[in-house]
Design an enzyme around this catalytic site. Sequence first.
Site, PDB file in Angstrom:
ATOM      1  N   ASP A   1       0.863  -1.179   0.000  1.00  0.00           N
ATOM      2  CA  ASP A   1       0.000   0.000   0.000  1.00  0.00           C
ATOM      3  C   ASP A   1       0.907   1.240   0.000  1.00  0.00           C
ATOM      4  O   ASP A   1       1.436   1.634  -1.036  1.00  0.00           O
ATOM      5  CB  ASP A   1      -0.905  -0.127   1.238  1.00  0.00           C
ATOM      6  CG  ASP A   1      -1.936   0.979   1.379  1.00  0.00           C
ATOM      7  OD1 ASP A   1      -2.168   1.717   0.423  1.00  0.00           O
ATOM      8  OD2 ASP A   1      -2.538   1.099   2.460  1.00  0.00           O
TER       9      ASP A   1
ATOM     10  N   ASP B   1      -7.681  -8.670   5.836  1.00  0.00           N
ATOM     11  CA  ASP B   1      -8.775  -8.539   6.794  1.00  0.00           C
ATOM     12  C   ASP B   1      -9.228  -7.101   6.993  1.00  0.00           C
ATOM     13  O   ASP B   1      -8.514  -6.157   6.690  1.00  0.00           O
ATOM     14  CB  ASP B   1      -8.322  -9.052   8.160  1.00  0.00           C
ATOM     15  CG  ASP B   1      -7.303  -8.110   8.814  1.00  0.00           C
ATOM     16  OD1 ASP B   1      -6.296  -7.778   8.159  1.00  0.00           O
ATOM     17  OD2 ASP B   1      -7.536  -7.669   9.954  1.00  0.00           O
TER      18      ASP B   1
ATOM     19  N   LYS C   1      -0.999  -1.187  -4.745  1.00  0.00           N
ATOM     20  CA  LYS C   1      -1.787   0.038  -4.960  1.00  0.00           C
ATOM     21  C   LYS C   1      -0.853   1.149  -5.435  1.00  0.00           C
ATOM     22  O   LYS C   1      -0.287   1.880  -4.610  1.00  0.00           O
ATOM     23  CB  LYS C   1      -2.454   0.476  -3.658  1.00  0.00           C
ATOM     24  CG  LYS C   1      -3.475  -0.488  -3.079  1.00  0.00           C
ATOM     25  CD  LYS C   1      -4.079   0.095  -1.797  1.00  0.00           C
ATOM     26  CE  LYS C   1      -5.003  -0.875  -1.107  1.00  0.00           C
ATOM     27  NZ  LYS C   1      -5.441  -0.400   0.219  1.00  0.00           N
TER      28      LYS C   1
HETATM   29  P1  IMP Z   1       1.878  -0.542   3.818  1.00  0.00           P
HETATM   30  O1  IMP Z   1       2.917  -0.602   4.899  1.00  0.00           O
HETATM   31  O2  IMP Z   1       1.094   0.748   3.867  1.00  0.00           O
HETATM   32  O3  IMP Z   1       2.416  -0.814   2.437  1.00  0.00           O
HETATM   33  O4  IMP Z   1       0.774  -1.610   4.140  1.00  0.00           O
HETATM   34  C1  IMP Z   1       1.088  -2.921   4.175  1.00  0.00           C
HETATM   35  C2  IMP Z   1       0.157  -3.768   4.994  1.00  0.00           C
HETATM   36  O5  IMP Z   1      -1.071  -3.123   5.335  1.00  0.00           O
HETATM   37  C3  IMP Z   1      -0.231  -4.949   4.169  1.00  0.00           C
HETATM   38  O6  IMP Z   1       0.712  -5.981   4.270  1.00  0.00           O
HETATM   39  C4  IMP Z   1      -1.583  -5.310   4.748  1.00  0.00           C
HETATM   40  O7  IMP Z   1      -1.431  -6.147   5.856  1.00  0.00           O
HETATM   41  C5  IMP Z   1      -2.168  -3.986   5.158  1.00  0.00           C
HETATM   42  N1  IMP Z   1      -3.060  -3.451   4.097  1.00  0.00           N
HETATM   43  C6  IMP Z   1      -2.762  -2.538   3.142  1.00  0.00           C
HETATM   44  N2  IMP Z   1      -3.801  -2.294   2.331  1.00  0.00           N
HETATM   45  C7  IMP Z   1      -4.802  -3.090   2.758  1.00  0.00           C
HETATM   46  C8  IMP Z   1      -6.172  -3.319   2.300  1.00  0.00           C
HETATM   47  O8  IMP Z   1      -6.672  -2.743   1.320  1.00  0.00           O
HETATM   48  N3  IMP Z   1      -6.875  -4.235   3.015  1.00  0.00           N
HETATM   49  C9  IMP Z   1      -6.382  -4.904   4.092  1.00  0.00           C
HETATM   50  N4  IMP Z   1      -5.115  -4.730   4.538  1.00  0.00           N
HETATM   51  C10 IMP Z   1      -4.341  -3.836   3.892  1.00  0.00           C
END
Ligand code: IMP
Length: 176
Positions: free
Chosen positions: A104, A160, A132
């Site tokens: 994300d 989740d 994303k």
């Molecule tokens: P980041 O550190 O922002 O890249 O987010 C990573 C983690 O956030 C992922 O491994 C997921 O566990 C959680 N995450 C990110 N986007 C989503 C989503 O759309 N639905 C559920 N969990 C998410």
Amino acid sequence: MIQLHDKQFVPFISAKEIDFAITKMVAQVEDDFGDDIPIFIGVLNGSFMVVADFLKKYKKHCEVSFIKMASYEGTETTHDVKQLIGLNQDLTGRTVVIIEDIVDTGNTLVELKELFKKQNVKHLKIATLFFKPEAYKKDIKIDYIGIRIPNKFIVGYGLDYDGLGRNLAEVYKLAE
Ligand code: IMP
Ligand code: MG
């Protein structure tokens, strides 16, 4: 339409599309590593399903391990990412492929990179089933991407909403 806690979700990505994307990722990884025996490291909790399906398709020798991080509370990303279960294995000289369910903002990836810097690995590659692009704010290269999605909150296939939805075989997105 399904209801998880206070929110409603609508079907978004089918099991067939997921299967197709994983098959493609596996083929790329198999091609890239020659005779190296990679160690796949799944990032828990979300990646358990993609790791299982990925490994069943991976036909060469490989090892698997898991690491646990956390950054999400509800549907909002939090900025500090904690490592909850660490690595207790010598990765010196190994080809490591981190397997993420979703990337994300990329905050988790930054933490993971930091963690693996000290490990003297031969190659460090990153694979994610979902990505994303609009939310991604880092410049770390993601080597294998399954499916690019818009900046929407999704559940299912390991992902989740406050604990619920991980068991869904297909992916749903938050209803607008
Ligand atoms: P980041 O550190 O922002 O890249 O987010 C990573 C983690 O956030 C992922 O491994 C997921 O566990 C959680 N995450 C990110 N986007 C989503 C989503 O759309 N639905 C559920 N969990 C998410
Ligand atoms: Mg995750």
